[in-house]
Design a protein around this motif. Structure first.
Motif, mmCIF file in Angstrom:
data_model
loop_
_atom_site.group_PDB
_atom_site.id
_atom_site.type_symbol
_atom_site.label_atom_id
_atom_site.label_comp_id
_atom_site.label_asym_id
_atom_site.label_seq_id
_atom_site.Cartn_x
_atom_site.Cartn_y
_atom_site.Cartn_z
ATOM 1 N N GLY B 671 0.854 -1.424 -0.170
ATOM 2 C CA GLY B 671 0.128 0.072 0.013
ATOM 3 C C GLY B 671 0.745 1.131 -0.192
ATOM 4 N N ALA B 672 1.894 1.311 0.867
ATOM 5 C CA ALA B 672 2.922 2.334 0.985
ATOM 6 C C ALA B 672 3.499 2.481 -0.328
ATOM 7 C CB ALA B 672 3.762 2.252 2.054
ATOM 8 N N ALA B 673 3.872 1.579 -0.917
ATOM 9 C CA ALA B 673 4.648 1.607 -2.156
ATOM 10 C C ALA B 673 3.589 2.121 -3.184
ATOM 11 C CB ALA B 673 5.411 0.422 -2.648
ATOM 12 N N GLY B 674 2.537 1.687 -3.383
ATOM 13 C CA GLY B 674 1.461 2.020 -4.378
ATOM 14 C C GLY B 674 1.150 3.457 -4.398
ATOM 15 N N LEU B 675 0.961 4.022 -2.981
ATOM 16 C CA LEU B 675 0.659 5.624 -2.748
ATOM 17 C C LEU B 675 1.837 6.094 -3.478
ATOM 18 C CD1 LEU B 675 -1.676 6.581 -0.971
ATOM 19 C CD2 LEU B 675 -0.073 7.059 0.722
ATOM 20 N N VAL B 676 2.971 5.872 -3.094
ATOM 21 C CA VAL B 676 4.190 6.588 -3.587
ATOM 22 C C VAL B 676 4.269 6.635 -5.177
ATOM 23 C CG1 VAL B 676 6.701 6.848 -3.793
ATOM 24 C CG2 VAL B 676 5.504 6.549 -1.652
ATOM 25 N N ARG B 677 3.703 5.456 -5.483
ATOM 26 C CA ARG B 677 3.728 5.185 -7.113
ATOM 27 C C ARG B 677 2.815 6.018 -7.811
ATOM 28 N NH1 ARG B 677 5.857 0.615 -10.094
ATOM 29 N NH2 ARG B 677 4.774 0.643 -12.261
ATOM 30 N N SER B 678 1.622 6.089 -7.041
ATOM 31 C CA SER B 678 0.508 6.662 -7.847
ATOM 32 C C SER B 678 0.795 8.454 -8.063
ATOM 33 C CB SER B 678 -0.754 6.392 -7.374
ATOM 34 O OG SER B 678 -0.971 6.966 -6.094
ATOM 35 N N ALA B 679 1.235 8.744 -6.772
ATOM 36 C CA ALA B 679 1.732 10.140 -6.557
ATOM 37 C C ALA B 679 2.639 10.477 -7.457
ATOM 38 C CB ALA B 679 1.867 10.374 -5.134
ATOM 39 N N GLY B 680 3.622 9.663 -7.799
ATOM 40 C CA GLY B 680 4.734 9.958 -8.688
ATOM 41 C C GLY B 680 4.116 10.075 -9.954
ATOM 42 N N ASP B 681 3.543 8.938 -10.275
ATOM 43 C CA ASP B 681 3.024 8.957 -11.763
ATOM 44 C C ASP B 681 2.210 10.323 -12.040
ATOM 45 O OD1 ASP B 681 2.615 7.349 -13.692
ATOM 46 O OD2 ASP B 681 0.506 7.272 -13.621
ATOM 47 N N ARG B 682 1.501 10.862 -11.068
ATOM 48 C CA ARG B 682 0.786 12.207 -11.445
ATOM 49 C C ARG B 682 1.963 13.523 -11.386
ATOM 50 N NH1 ARG B 682 -4.253 10.614 -7.865
ATOM 51 N NH2 ARG B 682 -4.313 8.781 -9.171
ATOM 52 N N VAL B 683 2.731 13.442 -10.443
ATOM 53 C CA VAL B 683 3.689 14.511 -10.460
ATOM 54 C C VAL B 683 4.599 14.343 -11.655
ATOM 55 C CG1 VAL B 683 5.638 15.503 -9.076
ATOM 56 C CG2 VAL B 683 3.659 14.659 -7.927
ATOM 57 N N ARG B 684 5.191 13.260 -12.151
ATOM 58 C CA ARG B 684 5.986 13.450 -13.306
ATOM 59 C C ARG B 684 5.544 13.800 -14.398
ATOM 60 N NH1 ARG B 684 5.630 9.571 -17.529
ATOM 61 N NH2 ARG B 684 3.693 8.097 -17.195
ATOM 62 N N ARG B 685 4.400 14.120 -14.859
ATOM 63 C CA ARG B 685 3.645 14.669 -15.847
ATOM 64 C C ARG B 685 4.219 16.215 -16.028
ATOM 65 N NH1 ARG B 685 0.126 11.193 -17.786
ATOM 66 N NH2 ARG B 685 -0.507 9.734 -16.411
ATOM 67 N N ILE B 686 4.594 17.016 -14.707
ATOM 68 C CA ILE B 686 5.271 18.358 -14.801
ATOM 69 C C ILE B 686 6.329 18.386 -15.684
ATOM 70 C CG2 ILE B 686 6.008 19.993 -13.220
ATOM 71 C CD1 ILE B 686 3.960 18.794 -11.093
ATOM 72 N N GLN B 687 6.998 17.109 -15.570
ATOM 73 C CA GLN B 687 8.403 17.172 -16.137
ATOM 74 C C GLN B 687 8.336 16.862 -17.532
ATOM 75 O OE1 GLN B 687 10.751 14.539 -13.951
ATOM 76 N NE2 GLN B 687 12.744 15.472 -14.575
ATOM 77 N N GLY B 688 7.882 17.680 -18.321
ATOM 78 C CA GLY B 688 7.456 17.169 -19.685
ATOM 79 C C GLY B 688 8.876 17.230 -20.742
ATOM 80 N N GLY B 689 9.987 17.806 -20.553
ATOM 81 C CA GLY B 689 11.155 17.603 -21.175
ATOM 82 C C GLY B 689 11.428 19.013 -22.062
ATOM 83 N N VAL B 690 10.404 19.918 -21.758
ATOM 84 C CA VAL B 690 10.636 21.184 -22.667
ATOM 85 C C VAL B 690 11.417 21.995 -21.826
ATOM 86 C CG1 VAL B 690 9.399 22.791 -23.714
ATOM 87 C CG2 VAL B 690 8.379 20.726 -23.596
ATOM 88 N N VAL B 691 12.837 22.388 -22.379
ATOM 89 C CA VAL B 691 13.758 23.100 -21.532
ATOM 90 C C VAL B 691 13.026 24.663 -21.382
ATOM 91 C CG1 VAL B 691 15.874 24.039 -21.388
ATOM 92 C CG2 VAL B 691 15.645 22.051 -22.567
ATOM 93 N N GLY B 692 12.307 25.071 -22.124
ATOM 94 C CA GLY B 692 11.887 26.543 -21.955
ATOM 95 C C GLY B 692 10.916 26.158 -20.551
ATOM 96 N N GLY B 693 10.098 25.199 -20.448
ATOM 97 C CA GLY B 693 9.258 24.982 -19.185
ATOM 98 C C GLY B 693 9.993 25.109 -18.059
ATOM 99 N N TYR B 694 11.025 24.195 -17.844
ATOM 100 C CA TYR B 694 11.984 24.256 -16.743
ATOM 101 C C TYR B 694 12.684 25.664 -16.506
ATOM 102 C CZ TYR B 694 12.359 19.359 -17.710
ATOM 103 O OH TYR B 694 11.961 18.111 -17.849
ATOM 104 N N ALA B 695 13.022 26.366 -17.566
ATOM 105 C CA ALA B 695 13.292 27.709 -17.567
ATOM 106 C C ALA B 695 12.368 28.631 -16.832
ATOM 107 C CB ALA B 695 14.050 28.366 -18.853
ATOM 108 N N PHE B 696 11.106 28.299 -17.349
ATOM 109 C CA PHE B 696 10.045 29.181 -16.814
ATOM 110 C C PHE B 696 9.642 28.759 -15.299
ATOM 111 C CE2 PHE B 696 5.535 30.104 -15.711
ATOM 112 C CZ PHE B 696 5.372 31.352 -16.193
ATOM 113 N N SER B 697 9.918 27.655 -14.820
ATOM 114 C CA SER B 697 9.591 27.364 -13.507
ATOM 115 C C SER B 697 10.653 27.998 -12.777
ATOM 116 C CB SER B 697 9.328 26.059 -13.206
ATOM 117 O OG SER B 697 10.021 25.144 -14.304
#
Lengths: 100, 716
Positions: B671-697
């Motif tokens: 359960g603990a592992a699943g929680l972290v996993r699903s949270a990570g699954d959502r959060v990782r979408r922020i990291q799209g790979g567009v350098v401009g996006g990183y610069a903006f953040s």
């Protein structure tokens, strides 16, 4: 005598242009140039503040920044060339490897 | 007082330990690489032979195929040098320990009777709060007897093993285990406190496990080792709890201190009868495990999977008597708990007769002896239970002699028959193995209780005490006497089936039947002498003896009486007269005659069934098929335990595994592992790979930070 705030305003404008360039442009070469613009914006503020306060440290820092900028430009351009040889592009939107 | 040789008491356990170190080095650095090279295997050790195919100098029917024949061409016939060294070191250290023990005991005997307790503190071992446990040895009349029996019989069995195991490839490993066993056993009997005794107790358990499973590549052997270990663990649990209670009550674990405090604590009411009963019952639980009594006796017959000298040393003469020793050692506590005494006597008597009946129908020569051992241990506990601790230790000693002899003799028979253990395939061996026959016959007479031999005196002492003692009863005597008759019957059955009559051997086996080498027959002969004469130290007063043995142990079991005797004038005679005055001499002699008659009946029936009317046993078996079947299958006790205990534990454990472990524990983790996993699954979408996006953040972060700092400076 030009008011110190005018120098700072110029500095802020230069820095702002640089920021917009870094964030908005797609060409890495342009982005690098924008970074130079930001650094020089800061330089203006340093020199102005140094002259206003009668402290040479501002000028010294400006030289320091220029040196770093020169090094940065050299390394940045080298990376740019390496990247171009590898990917045949310098369009930043096509280089999407920095992700999970 | 100058202690003299007694100061070297520590050498007694230390010498076998030296053997362990030396032989261990040889086993590790010489034998193991050799065996690995021979086997051409990367890791496994010696080959699994089983009693069936090792230990014969005649060519053996090869059961193990290729690896075996490799050896025949390779190193098998040339004896590697290290084997000679091992064959010297292992018996030598035990023999030296025997000599030291003997000198110590002689020195102890020269002291006055009430000063015969020598304690040697070696080093402080555990110091935690009020718990002070030194590593201390104690030599008193009781541990003297044990130490002499253990080292003496142990030495003979070591010598015998050199011959018996001469074709065993894991030769050094065997002797490492055997020496380690001697060390543990001597620690057990010489320890001055319960904790050190428990170390020895566990040590002998470990060695028993290692040696039962010596041929570990044989499934049945490794299973038997495991069974012995697990069953003993139940008993050890009792010993542990008893130790906690002892420490809680007495504030010490040392024998001398605990037993000295008994009268005082008894008077002050701290040591209630209930508490004494709890301690002694728990100790007795341990004894039933180690000494194979009902209900924990099941491991001992299976332990016969080990090499025969091991059965003789560990599973007949020494280790299995550890429970008897412990009960005798704690006699001061047991005497305070009449309920426990009754339990001990009852379990002893029932075990004696129960396992004797199983012995009637067994066909494996070693298994008959195994059940006989269980039965004889039952006698010892019967004696303990009626308060006749001296008789128990006396029987322990004589039993060590004749049972070790019986096992070694059976080993010699097995050796002669290229590994055959089934008595149905023996017969007429008398002329092939005369020495083995003669010595085993003596031992059989001794165990059957034929007058004049050691078993007679000790067994009769037990029977008399179980009749006359204040804890005894005619009923207990009856059970004991009947068990004695059955013992005589099955032992003579064994002798008749093995040595007399027509040969039922395989012709191939018969061709190679031969007497064993001197290294095996000499120990047999010495043990035969002891089986005859060993009882003479304890001839009861009623038969004109002086019962030296009882006087020797008296300071341990009757400290007060002994002190009186010492101060009295004619010590021995007075004591004997006093003892004799309590019971009628005619009754004692009459009961003795009766039990001898019962034993002779047993022998006569065996003679009739297995010599005169040899077809009769089969007929009887046919006539009562159910009875025969039940006895033949050992009353289905193993099957009952399988159903009643093992199956339950497996079901319960499976339940725990599926419900608790798989659902609950794994649920939390996953359960603990699943929680972290699903949270990570959502959060990782922020990291799209567009350098401009990183610069903006980056920019956004900087703006926020600066904004916050500005805000703070404005507010302040």
């Amino acid at each position: 005598m030009i008011a110190p705030s005018a120098y700072l305003l110029l500095s802020a404008i230069l820095f702002g242009i640089g920021v917009v360039g870094v964030v908005a442009r797609k060409n890495i070469l342009i982005i690098l140039m924008s970074v130079e613009l930001m650094l020089n914006g800061v330089n203006v503020a340093f020199v102005a503040a140094g002259s206003y306060l009668g402290d040479t440290a501002g000028g010294v820092f400006a030289f320091m920044v220029m040196t770093v900028a020169a090094a940065e430009a050299a390394v940045g351009l080298a990376l740019l060339i390496a990247l171009y040889r590898l990917k045949e592009t310098i369009d930043i939107t096509e280089l999407r490897v920095l992700k999970w | 007082m100058v202690n003299g040789i007694l100061d070297y008491l520590w050498l007694v356990p230390a010498l076998p330990l030296l053997g362990v170190v030396l032989n261990g080095a040889i086993a590790l650095f010489a034998e193991r690489p050799l065996l690995l090279r021979e086997a051409g295997l990367p890791l496994t050790g010696g080959l699994g032979h089983g009693d069936a195919s090792h230990g014969t100098s005649a060519p053996v029917t090869d059961q193990h195929g290729a690896t075996h024949s490799d050896n025949a061409h390779g190193g098998r016939h040339e004896t590697p040098q290290y084997r000679k060294l091992v064959a010297f070191i292992a018996p030598a250290v035990v023999g030296a320990a025997f000599v030291v023990a003997l000198l110590c005991v002689l020195s102890l005997a020269s002291r006055p009777a009430d000063g015969r307790t020598f304690v040697q503190i070696l080093f402080p071992w555990i110091q935690a709060g009020s718990l002070l446990v030194p590593a201390a040895l104690q030599l008193d009349p009781l541990s003297s007897v044990m130490a002499l029996v253990v080292t003496g019989v142990g030495f003979l069995i070591h010598v015998y093993s050199v011959g018996y195991m001469s074709h065993e490839r894991a030769f050094a490993r065997y002797f490492v285990c055997l020496n380690l066993f001697m060390f543990a056993m001597l620690t057990l009997v010489l320890a001055n406190n319960y904790l050190l005794m428990f170390v020895g107790w566990e040590g002998v358990g470990l060695c028993s496990y290692l040696l039962i499973g010596f041929w570990y590549e044989k499934q049945s052997a490794s299973d038997a080792g495991k069974k012995a270990f697990v069953v003993n663990r139940i008993g050890d649990f009792g010993v542990l709890l008893a130790m906690f209670l002892v420490f809680w009550t007495f504030g010490s674990l040392s024998f001398t201190e605990v037993f000295a405090r008994v009268p005082l604590l008894r008077e002050s009411g701290v040591l209630t009868t209930g508490l004494a009963t709890a301690i002694t019952l728990l100790l007795f639980l341990g004894a039933t495990g180690k000494s194979a009594q009902i209900p924990l006796y099941v491991w001992l017959p299976d332990a016969m999977e080990g090499p025969t000298p091991v059965s003789a040393l560990i599973h007949a003469a020494t280790m299995v008597t550890a429970g008897v020793y412990m009960v005798a050692r704690s006699s001061a506590l047991f005497l305070l708990a009449p309920d426990t005494m009754m339990v001990v006597a009852t379990i002893g008597a029932v075990t004696a007769i129960f396992s004797a009946t199983i012995g009637i129908c067994q066909t494996d020569i070693k298994r008959v002896l195994a059940y006989s051992t269980v039965s004889q241990l039952g006698y010892m506990f019967l004696a303990c239970g009626v308060g006749a601790f001296t008789a128990a230790i006396f029987h322990l000693m004589t039993h060590a002699f004749f049972k070790a002899l019986l096992f070694l003799g059976s080993g010699s028979v097995i050796h002669a028959l290229s590994g055959e253990q089934d008595m149905r395939k023996m017969g007429g061996l008398k002329k092939y193995v005369p020495v083995t026959f003669a010595t085993m016959f003596v031992a059989t007479l001794a165990i059957a209780g034929v007058p004049g031999l050691s078993g007679f005196f000790s067994k009769d002492e037990i029977l008399w005490q179980s009749f006359s003692s204040s804890h005894g009863s005619p009923f207990l005597w009856g059970i004991g006497a009947v068990a004695a008759g059955i013992t005589a019957f099955y032992m003579f059955r064994l002798v008749f089936l093995t040595f007399f009559g027509k040969s039922r051997m395989d012709p191939e086996v018969e061709k190679h039947a031969h007497e064993s080498p001197w290294s095996m027959t000499v120990p047999l002969a010495i043990l035969a002498v002891l089986s005859v004469a060993g009882g003479w130290v304890g001839i009861p007063a009623v038969l004109g003896g002086s019962n030296l043995f009882e006087h020797w142990l008296a300071p341990v079991f009757h400290p007060v009486a002994a002190a009186e005797v010492v101060h009295g004038a004619a010590a021995g005679a007075a004591h004997a007269a006093e003892a004799g005055a309590h019971h009628s001499t005619t009754l004692e002699v009459g009961l003795m005659a009766l039990s001898v008659a019962i034993a002779l009946c047993g022998i006569a029936i065996a003679y009739f069934l297995y010599r005169v009317r040899t077809g009769k046993p089969a007929e009887i078996a046919k006539e009562w098929p159910t009875l025969y079947d039940v006895v033949y299958h050992k009353y289905y006790i193993d099957e009952f335990y399988e159903w009643a205990v093992i199956r339950r534990i497996v079901t319960f454990s499976t339940g725990l595994w599926e419900m608790f472990d798989a659902l609950f524990i794994d649920g939390i983790v996953n359960g603990a592992a699943g929680l972290v996993r699903s949270a990570g699954d959502r959060v990782r979408r922020i990291q799209g790979g567009v350098v401009g996006g990183y610069a903006f953040s980056l920019l956004a972060g900087a703006v926020l930070l600066v904004g916050y700092l500005l805000y703070r400076s404005v507010v302040q």
